[in-house]
Design a protein around this motif. Structure first.
Motif, PDB file in Angstrom:
ATOM      1  N   ALA A  55       0.836  -1.208   0.000  1.00  9.96           N
ATOM      2  CA  ALA A  55       0.000   0.000   0.000  1.00  9.96           C
ATOM      3  C   ALA A  55       0.866   1.252   0.000  1.00  9.96           C
ATOM      4  N   THR A  56       1.959   1.248   0.745  1.00  5.56           N
ATOM      5  CA  THR A  56       2.857   2.400   0.785  1.00  5.56           C
ATOM      6  C   THR A  56       3.457   2.671  -0.589  1.00  5.56           C
TER       7      THR A  56
ATOM      8  N   LEU B 122       0.695   3.999  -2.927  1.00  4.85           N
ATOM      9  CA  LEU B 122       0.352   5.373  -2.567  1.00  4.85           C
ATOM     10  C   LEU B 122       1.437   6.345  -3.036  1.00  4.85           C
TER      11      LEU B 122
ATOM     12  N   GLU C 217       1.034   6.716  -6.718  1.00  3.23           N
ATOM     13  CA  GLU C 217      -0.182   7.495  -6.998  1.00  3.23           C
ATOM     14  C   GLU C 217       0.065   8.992  -6.834  1.00  3.23           C
ATOM     15  N   HIS C 218       0.956   9.344  -5.902  1.00  2.00           N
ATOM     16  CA  HIS C 218       1.250  10.751  -5.633  1.00  2.00           C
ATOM     17  C   HIS C 218       2.480  11.249  -6.392  1.00  2.00           C
TER      18      HIS C 218
END
Length: 83
Positions: free
Chosen positions: A17-18, A21, A24-25
């Protein structure tokens, strides 16, 4: 020389997930590093299902997203001394 952006990955839900994320950013990740503890040259410390997930699904998926994965293998030699 610019710094490398390296993320440690156990291929559990939190580390995946890290990474997702960060991507994604728009964060640039130069590589993900996974350390696999081995009991000998052919026996992983991972349960077989998780080991299969890591090598057959997770690593190829991260590499497809542009994140190379470096696998470090550590052969477990002995238990630490307890005092």
């Amino acid at each position: 020389m610019s710094p490398k952006h390296v993320v440690s990955c156990s291929f559990g839900k939190d580390s995946i997930a890290t990474i997702l994320l960060a991507l994604e950013h728009g964060e640039l990740l130069d590589e993900a590093v996974y350390c696999e503890v081995m009991f000998d040259n052919s026996t992983s410390g991972e349960v077989p299902e998780h080991q299969a997930f890591i090598y057959q699904a997770a690593i190829p998926a991260l590499e497809k997203l542009g994140v190379p994965v470096r696998v470090l293998s550590l052969i477990h030699i002995s238990e630490p001394t307890r005092h």
